[in-house]
Enzyme design. Sequence first.
Site, PDB file in Angstrom:
ATOM      1  N   SER A  66      -3.248   7.097 -13.022  1.00 46.62           N
ATOM      2  CA  SER A  66      -2.695   5.792 -13.433  1.00 46.62           C
ATOM      3  C   SER A  66      -3.317   4.587 -12.726  1.00 46.62           C
ATOM      4  O   SER A  66      -3.025   3.450 -13.104  1.00 46.62           O
ATOM      5  CB  SER A  66      -1.187   5.767 -13.211  1.00 46.62           C
ATOM      6  OG  SER A  66      -0.558   6.576 -14.162  1.00 46.62           O
ATOM      7  N   LYS A  69      -4.873   2.290 -15.036  1.00 49.90           N
ATOM      8  CA  LYS A  69      -4.095   1.334 -15.847  1.00 49.90           C
ATOM      9  C   LYS A  69      -4.414  -0.112 -15.458  1.00 49.90           C
ATOM     10  O   LYS A  69      -4.283  -1.029 -16.263  1.00 49.90           O
ATOM     11  CB  LYS A  69      -2.599   1.644 -15.725  1.00 49.90           C
ATOM     12  CG  LYS A  69      -2.195   2.995 -16.377  1.00 49.90           C
ATOM     13  CD  LYS A  69      -0.731   3.319 -16.168  1.00 49.90           C
ATOM     14  CE  LYS A  69      -0.184   4.436 -17.043  1.00 49.90           C
ATOM     15  NZ  LYS A  69      -0.479   5.788 -16.677  1.00 49.90           N
ATOM     16  N   TYR A 192      -6.950   7.135 -23.593  1.00 49.47           N
ATOM     17  CA  TYR A 192      -6.052   7.015 -22.430  1.00 49.47           C
ATOM     18  C   TYR A 192      -6.256   8.174 -21.445  1.00 49.47           C
ATOM     19  O   TYR A 192      -6.370   7.968 -20.233  1.00 49.47           O
ATOM     20  CB  TYR A 192      -4.602   6.955 -22.944  1.00 49.47           C
ATOM     21  CG  TYR A 192      -3.552   7.121 -21.872  1.00 49.47           C
ATOM     22  CD1 TYR A 192      -3.195   6.072 -21.037  1.00 49.47           C
ATOM     23  CD2 TYR A 192      -2.911   8.350 -21.691  1.00 49.47           C
ATOM     24  CE1 TYR A 192      -2.233   6.244 -20.050  1.00 49.47           C
ATOM     25  CE2 TYR A 192      -1.950   8.532 -20.711  1.00 49.47           C
ATOM     26  CZ  TYR A 192      -1.626   7.474 -19.884  1.00 49.47           C
ATOM     27  OH  TYR A 192      -0.679   7.641 -18.899  1.00 49.47           O
ATOM     28  N   TYR A 243       6.070   2.117 -10.005  1.00 53.76           N
ATOM     29  CA  TYR A 243       7.167   2.609 -10.856  1.00 53.76           C
ATOM     30  C   TYR A 243       8.529   2.375 -10.217  1.00 53.76           C
ATOM     31  O   TYR A 243       8.769   1.314  -9.650  1.00 53.76           O
ATOM     32  CB  TYR A 243       6.944   4.087 -11.203  1.00 53.76           C
ATOM     33  CG  TYR A 243       5.535   4.323 -11.664  1.00 53.76           C
ATOM     34  CD1 TYR A 243       5.093   3.736 -12.852  1.00 53.76           C
ATOM     35  CD2 TYR A 243       4.638   5.078 -10.931  1.00 53.76           C
ATOM     36  CE1 TYR A 243       3.796   3.927 -13.285  1.00 53.76           C
ATOM     37  CE2 TYR A 243       3.334   5.269 -11.365  1.00 53.76           C
ATOM     38  CZ  TYR A 243       2.937   4.684 -12.530  1.00 53.76           C
ATOM     39  OH  TYR A 243       1.658   4.854 -12.955  1.00 53.76           O
ATOM     40  N   VAL A 261      -1.030   9.932 -10.281  1.00 53.85           N
ATOM     41  CA  VAL A 261      -0.505  11.258  -9.924  1.00 53.85           C
ATOM     42  C   VAL A 261      -1.573  12.196  -9.371  1.00 53.85           C
ATOM     43  O   VAL A 261      -1.260  13.306  -8.958  1.00 53.85           O
ATOM     44  CB  VAL A 261       0.243  11.958 -11.094  1.00 53.85           C
ATOM     45  CG1 VAL A 261       1.577  11.306 -11.347  1.00 53.85           C
ATOM     46  CG2 VAL A 261      -0.604  12.036 -12.332  1.00 53.85           C
TER      47      VAL A 261
HETATM   48  O1  DON Z   1      -0.128  10.145 -18.569  1.00 57.92           O
HETATM   49  C1  DON Z   1       0.169  10.676 -17.516  1.00 57.92           C
HETATM   50  O2  DON Z   1       1.279  11.145 -17.299  1.00 57.92           O
HETATM   51  C2  DON Z   1      -0.884  10.749 -16.447  1.00 57.92           C
HETATM   52  N1  DON Z   1      -2.186  10.836 -17.039  1.00 57.92           N
HETATM   53  C3  DON Z   1      -0.870   9.526 -15.566  1.00 57.92           C
HETATM   54  C4  DON Z   1       0.444   9.331 -14.846  1.00 57.92           C
HETATM   55  C5  DON Z   1       0.305   8.725 -13.501  1.00 57.92           C
HETATM   56  O3  DON Z   1      -0.722   8.760 -12.867  1.00 57.92           O
HETATM   57  C6  DON Z   1       1.545   8.159 -12.916  1.00 57.92           C
HETATM   58  N2  DON Z   1       1.281   7.693 -11.570  1.00 57.92           N
HETATM   59  N3  DON Z   1       1.748   7.830 -10.532  1.00 57.92           N
END
Ligand code: DON
Length: 307
Positions: A66, A69, A192, A243, A261
């Site tokens: 993320s 993003k 994405y 978040y 993540v």
């Molecule tokens: O879409 C997802 O769930 C993951 N590719 C990215 C989520 C993420 O990195 C949340 N961050 N802490």
Amino acid sequence: MVTTLDNALLDDILQQVRPLIGKGKVADYIPALAEVAADRLAIAVCTVDGEMFQAGDATERFSIQSISKVLSLTLALTRYQEHEIWQRVGKEPSGLPFNSLLQLEMEQGKPRNPFINPGALVVCDMLQTRLSAPKQRMLEVVRQLTGEDDLAYDSRVARSEFEHSDRNAAIAYLMKSFGNFENDVLTVLQTYFHYCALRMSCVELARSFAYLANHGRDLSGREVISPLQARQINALMMTCGMYDGAGEFAYRVGLPGKSGVGGGIVAIVPDELSIAVWSPELDASGNSLAGTAALELLSQRISRSIF
Ligand code: DON
């Protein structure tokens, strides 16, 4: 006491947070991510003059997830008028997990902010509309920001995410049902997931994000976005980047930050530094446990906070 920023300080900080390894949980809802060695630990700090300090596994690449993003929002700001973006995605913290559907339904398919999954999917949808090759364009962006021509997507991670994409697909289809999604859902999901599967090291992340510490200019002096836009992205990172852990992070670290993540976190000291940390084990909000602790120690040791 304020300590000088150098490699020895960063080494010392990593040593202090290392005992936290074993107390968090590596993300396993994307199977390919669960294979990462949980004992990796890294930090890199880049000054706006391009000086780099680092410790631990700072040159090892990992899945930025993320953190991408922020880069996709940056790219969208170069292709859209601001009001076009903000009519489709909000600027408020969600207070909910990054992949929650709850609020999205209640708020008629308009995501709270660009850093939760729904918001990033809308931003990717917008990029899909305006860019002929959005995946290639993102690679060009990060290669230019870092000066590293071999930066690439981890196709195994991207594929693994695609094979386990039910929740993100549900989010995208829900937004489409509300008229807030223009392109083919599967095509946008692919874009994405590739952005999330970008592999970068802490050193490369710290270099890339220097533009947010440096009023929108990258380390070569090129204007990526305007000074005002850099300030606005930092504000969004401060309020929404972690978040439902954003308040805790503001309290402990006091800097704009964005997590992934994969265990990476980027943090910004406006006017001065871009910082990247990596430790794959996460806390309950999906933010790196030891990474957050390292940033907390660093912000205190060098006495930096926006508050
Ligand atoms: O879409 C997802 O769930 C993951 N590719 C990215 C989520 C993420 O990195 C949340 N961050 N802490």
